[in-house]
Motif scaffolding. Structure first.
Motif, short mmCIF file in Angstrom:
data_model
loop_
_atom_site.label_atom_id
_atom_site.label_comp_id
_atom_site.label_asym_id
_atom_site.label_seq_id
_atom_site.Cartn_x
_atom_site.Cartn_y
_atom_site.Cartn_z
N LEU A 464 -2.27 10.47 10.62
CA LEU A 464 -2.33 10.25 12.06
C LEU A 464 -1.73 8.90 12.43
CD1 LEU A 464 -5.89 11.70 12.79
CD2 LEU A 464 -3.70 12.68 13.50
N ALA A 465 -1.95 7.88 11.59
CA ALA A 465 -1.35 6.56 11.84
C ALA A 465 0.17 6.66 11.83
CB ALA A 465 -1.82 5.56 10.79
N ASN A 466 0.71 7.45 10.90
CA ASN A 466 2.16 7.64 10.86
C ASN A 466 2.68 8.32 12.12
OD1 ASN A 466 2.41 6.51 8.31
ND2 ASN A 466 2.17 8.46 7.24
N ILE A 467 1.93 9.32 12.60
CA ILE A 467 2.35 10.01 13.82
C ILE A 467 2.39 9.04 14.99
CG2 ILE A 467 1.65 11.71 15.55
CD1 ILE A 467 0.68 13.49 13.31
N TYR A 468 1.32 8.27 15.16
CA TYR A 468 1.27 7.34 16.29
C TYR A 468 2.36 6.27 16.18
CZ TYR A 468 -3.20 9.55 17.34
OH TYR A 468 -4.17 10.47 17.64
N PHE A 469 2.60 5.80 14.96
CA PHE A 469 3.65 4.80 14.77
C PHE A 469 5.01 5.38 15.13
CE2 PHE A 469 6.59 2.01 12.67
CZ PHE A 469 5.99 0.76 12.72
N SER A 470 5.24 6.65 14.74
CA SER A 470 6.53 7.28 15.04
C SER A 470 6.72 7.52 16.53
CB SER A 470 6.64 8.61 14.29
OG SER A 470 5.78 9.59 14.85
N ALA A 481 -5.48 3.38 11.02
CA ALA A 481 -5.39 2.60 9.78
C ALA A 481 -6.70 1.87 9.50
CB ALA A 481 -4.24 1.61 9.86
N GLN A 482 -7.37 1.41 10.55
CA GLN A 482 -8.67 0.75 10.37
C GLN A 482 -9.71 1.74 9.84
OE1 GLN A 482 -9.18 -0.89 14.36
NE2 GLN A 482 -8.81 -2.97 13.60
N LYS A 483 -9.67 2.98 10.33
CA LYS A 483 -10.60 4.00 9.82
C LYS A 483 -10.35 4.26 8.34
CE LYS A 483 -10.99 6.47 14.26
NZ LYS A 483 -10.69 7.74 14.97
N ALA A 484 -9.07 4.33 7.97
CA ALA A 484 -8.73 4.54 6.56
C ALA A 484 -9.20 3.37 5.71
CB ALA A 484 -7.22 4.73 6.41
N LYS A 486 -11.73 1.42 6.15
CA LYS A 486 -13.17 1.47 5.95
C LYS A 486 -13.54 2.41 4.80
CE LYS A 486 -14.63 0.35 10.69
NZ LYS A 486 -15.29 0.87 11.92
N LEU A 487 -12.76 3.48 4.66
CA LEU A 487 -13.02 4.43 3.59
C LEU A 487 -12.58 3.90 2.23
CD1 LEU A 487 -11.88 7.73 5.36
CD2 LEU A 487 -14.21 7.12 4.75
N SER A 488 -11.55 3.05 2.22
CA SER A 488 -11.02 2.52 0.96
C SER A 488 -10.69 1.03 1.14
CB SER A 488 -9.77 3.31 0.54
OG SER A 488 -9.29 2.86 -0.69
N PRO A 489 -11.71 0.18 1.13
CA PRO A 489 -11.51 -1.25 1.42
C PRO A 489 -10.57 -1.95 0.44
CG PRO A 489 -13.84 -0.67 1.49
CD PRO A 489 -13.13 0.50 0.90
N LYS A 497 -0.40 -0.73 6.60
CA LYS A 497 -0.44 0.19 7.74
C LYS A 497 -1.08 -0.47 8.96
CE LYS A 497 -0.07 4.67 5.51
NZ LYS A 497 1.23 4.93 6.14
N ILE A 498 -1.86 -1.50 8.71
CA ILE A 498 -2.40 -2.29 9.82
C ILE A 498 -1.42 -3.38 10.22
CG2 ILE A 498 -4.25 -3.86 10.52
CD1 ILE A 498 -6.13 -2.30 8.67
#
Length: 706
Positions: A464-470, A481-484, A486-489, A497-498
């Motif tokens: 989804l981050a890639n879609i929004y960036f595009s 990217a922040q949600k991701a 949190k899942l993998s600090p 990506k941030i």
């Protein structure tokens, strides 16, 4: 009871039951070896059951022994040893017993026959089934410690069935994921869009293996076929072949003779097979630790049986994924992993030249070494041998993509997703591909479904981050990217990506809080307008790395935008001959070829500049012709038209790029577009970019203020 004992009825009954049990066992064994009518077993049982009352009647009147048959005297005959005939009354009784027993036997046999005819009536529909999913078998062992055997057996049967032509076999990975979510067999079949599902159970007690399989229709859940196997563990491969042959014969309305559909994973060493299955169990977990353990187990399997081809493939496959590189675990140097894996694949193919999995692994080794043409040939061999090998399609997609054969790669990727729709990496890649095709709504659906199926994975948020960036939505990209993160600090790739959107927005203070990586120092100096420090830094880097063109290119690019144009031209062109064409024409930017073309044009080398421009034009048109919608391609088009002096077309292409999400902050500084600077339309487009970035800058800063 005393009379029964005197007449030895019990002895005759026990003997008859024992003989009947032996006959039934023989019929059962023969039924698992040769093709028999389904009525043979029930018919034999009813015939023996019908004979039981007759035997009881006869044993009352006669004594059966190895010495022959003799008349049993009645009580009143003890004083008179002369035996009298049975008489009409006893013969009538015998006939009555025979008739009643025969009637009941025929009656129940007729009921069973009618039931079989009802089942047979459904077979014409079943025979048209052209797809199947093999679900993970249930571990029925008393200690519940044989999941490796249950999953491994289902996986091996999937591989075996996959070799059948015109027959879709869903990948075992997707079946396993859905089964773990608690879905029933019919639901799984419907979710995977297959007509039938094969399920079963397995247990091994000592050296004895018990397997029960059941074939179901996905639409109704109706049982189409069921069978039980009880063999020695060493005969597991024969069981796999029998199951596969029976399923194909039934569903494809054909006959495959015994011995012509054998598994390729055979080994005469039971311990080696167990080690291999345990290795596959670890391999499926896809973690660094589990891959190391899988390698160790495959090595044990090879040590136990040096002729075990499938174990060599498992070992090579594990080494491949332990190599450095994207989507791999990065434990072993790429060249070392490739060399070792190649040795094992060669050994596997020498022993089993028709093993699809071996060719797939061989192709991926070539892909790792950037030999994409050889990789595709091996993937094609794998697909020819097993048209349902999903991983071969996925890896072929990557190779085709690397060769810019986008239309072909899309077809291959669709097939991979069809066969293995719940494979995390596969589905993620397909979502990314849909993003590049501009099919953003479809891509969003895929990534949101990924979040449901794999809530602990970062891939849904990365996609989804890639879609929004595009789309130029940098705030949305940061949010995902922040949600991701949190899942993998600890995942450093997610930091970029941030930082990527933050750089576009020029939020330098936040970037400094997020990272101390010197990679971003140059960008920070630009946004702080410290150009002299920037140039001094890059001069030092160029002097320290005289043979690194990429540092010269970076220094030249900064000079072209903010410094000495003549120095920029020298830096961009002086060492450009040391990089190969693959790196020089990197798409979708066609960079650094397009920047080199500008520099050569400015230096008066028009012929060489035009050669590069034409090559970039060809690559751009090729990608746009394949329905790829990178906004970078439209921006590349604007730069090409600008270099050719075609102002109107350049502005139109820039407008298209912006409509598709182009928001690069440095657009107004791009030296390739200097010829457009005085055009009102160009100034309007640049102002739009600046205004949109200013708006997003405020929203993004608020995300870090919370």
């Amino acid at each position: 009871m005393s009379e029964l004992r005197r007449r030895k009825v019990v002895k005759s009954l026990v003997a008859y039951v024992g003989i009947s049990w032996l006959i039934l066992q023989i019929v059962s064994v023969l039924g698992s070896i040769i093709t028999m009518s389904p009525l043979v077993g029930p018919g034999t049982f009813l015939l023996l059951a019908c004979g039981l009352p007759v035997v009881l009647y006869w044993s009352w009147h006669f004594d059966f022994s190895f010495g022959g048959i003799s008349r049993t005297p009645s009580l009143d005959e003890k004083t008179n040893p002369k035996l009298t005939p049975l008489g009409w009354l006893r013969w009538t009784g015998l006939m009555a017993v025979v008739l009643v027993s025969g009637f009941l036997s025929v009656h129940y046999f007729d009921l069973i026959k009618q039931e079989q005819q009802v089942k047979q009536a459904s077979l014409p529909k079943v025979s048209l089934a052209d797809s199947i999913a093999v679900l993970p078998f249930t571990d029925k062992s008393p200690a519940q410690n044989q999941s490796y055997l249950a999953l491994g057996l289902a996986e091996e049967i999937t591989s075996l069935l996959g070799r059948s032509d015109d027959f879709k076999v869903s990948a075992s990975r997707s079946s396993q994921i859905l089964a773990e979510k608690g879905l029933g067999p019919a639901e799984i079949g419907q979710r995977l869009q297959v007509a039938t599902v094969l399920t079963g159970s397995v247990s091994a007690i000592g050296e004895r293996l018990n397997v029960r399989v059941e074939l179901l229709a996905s639409d109704t859940g109706q049982t189409l076929w069921t069978e039980n196997f009880s063999r020695e563990l060493k005969d597991v491969f024969a069981i796999e072949s029998e199951i596969g042959r029976a399923v194909v014969n039934l569903l494809q309305d054909k006959y495959i003779a015994a011995g012509s559909f054998d598994t390729l994973s055979n080994t005469s060493n039971t311990d080696a097979y167990v080690m291999y299955l345990k290795g596959r169990e670890q391999y499926r977990k896809q973690t660094t630790e589990s891959m190391k353990e899988a390698r160790h187990l495959f090595e044990q399997a090879v040590a136990l049986d040096p002729e075990y081809a499938k174990a060599y493939v498992g070992l090579a496959d594990t080494l491949i994924l332990l190599a450095e590189g994207d989507s791999r675990f990065g434990i072993i140097k790429t060249d070392i992993a490739a060399t070792l894996a190649t040795q094992y694949i060669d050994k596997a193919l020498a022993r089993q030249p028709d093993m699809a999995e071996a060719y797939a692994a061989k192709g991926y080794i070539s892909f790792m070494l950037n030999d994409f043409d050889s990789a595709i040939l091996d993937f094609d061999n794998a697909i020819m041998l097993n048209p349902n090998l999903a991983i071969a399609y996925m890896w072929k997609f990557l190779a085709l993509n690397s060769l810019h054969r986008f239309n072909e790669s899309i077809i291959v990727q669709e097939k991979s997703v069809e066969l293995d729709p719940l494979f995390l990496t596969n589905t993620y890649n397909w979502g990314i591909r849909l993003t590049t095709l501009g099919r953003l709504d479809e891509a969003k659906i895929i990534f949101k479904q990924l979040e449901i199926n794999f809530p602990k994975s970062t891939f849904s948020h990365e996609g989804l981050a890639n879609i929004y960036f595009s789309q130029g939505d940098y705030v949305g990209a940061i949010r995902e990217a922040q949600k991701a993160k949190k899942l993998s600090p600890d995942n450093q790739d997610l930091v970029f990506k941030i930082l990527g959107p933050l750089i576009q927005l020029g939020l330098i203070d936040i970037i400094k809080e997020q990272t101390s990586d010197p990679f971003y120092d140059a960008t920070i100096l630009i946004f702080e307008h410290k150009y002299q420090q920037l140039f001094e830094k890059m001069d030092f880097e160029v002097a320290a790395n005289p043979d690194d063109y990429w540092i010269s290119f970076e220094a030249g690019w900064y000079q072209a935008m903010f410094g000495d144009k003549h120095k920029a031209l020298i830096l961009l062109t002086d060492k450009s001959n040391i990089i190969d064409d693959v790196d020089k024409f990197f798409m979708p930017h066609c960079s650094p070829a397009i920047e080199i073309a500008w520099a050569q044009q400015e230096l008066g080398d028009y012929v060489q500049a035009l050669t590069l421009i034409n090559q970039c034009t060809h690559l751009m048109e090729e990608q746009l012709g394949s329905s790829v919608t990178y906004f970078e391609l439209y921006y590349l088009s604007a730069r090409i038209y600008a270099l050719k002096g075609q102002t109107d077309k350049a502005i139109q292409a820039l407008q298209t790029a912006i409509d598709n999400g182009w928001r690069e902050w440095w657009t107004k500084y791009d030296p390739l577009l200097k010829g457009l600077a005085e055009e009102p339309e160009f100034q309007t487009l640049v102002q739009f970019i600046d205004n949109d970035l200013a708006r997003q800058r405020i929203e993004a800063a608020a995300l870090f203020a919370k």
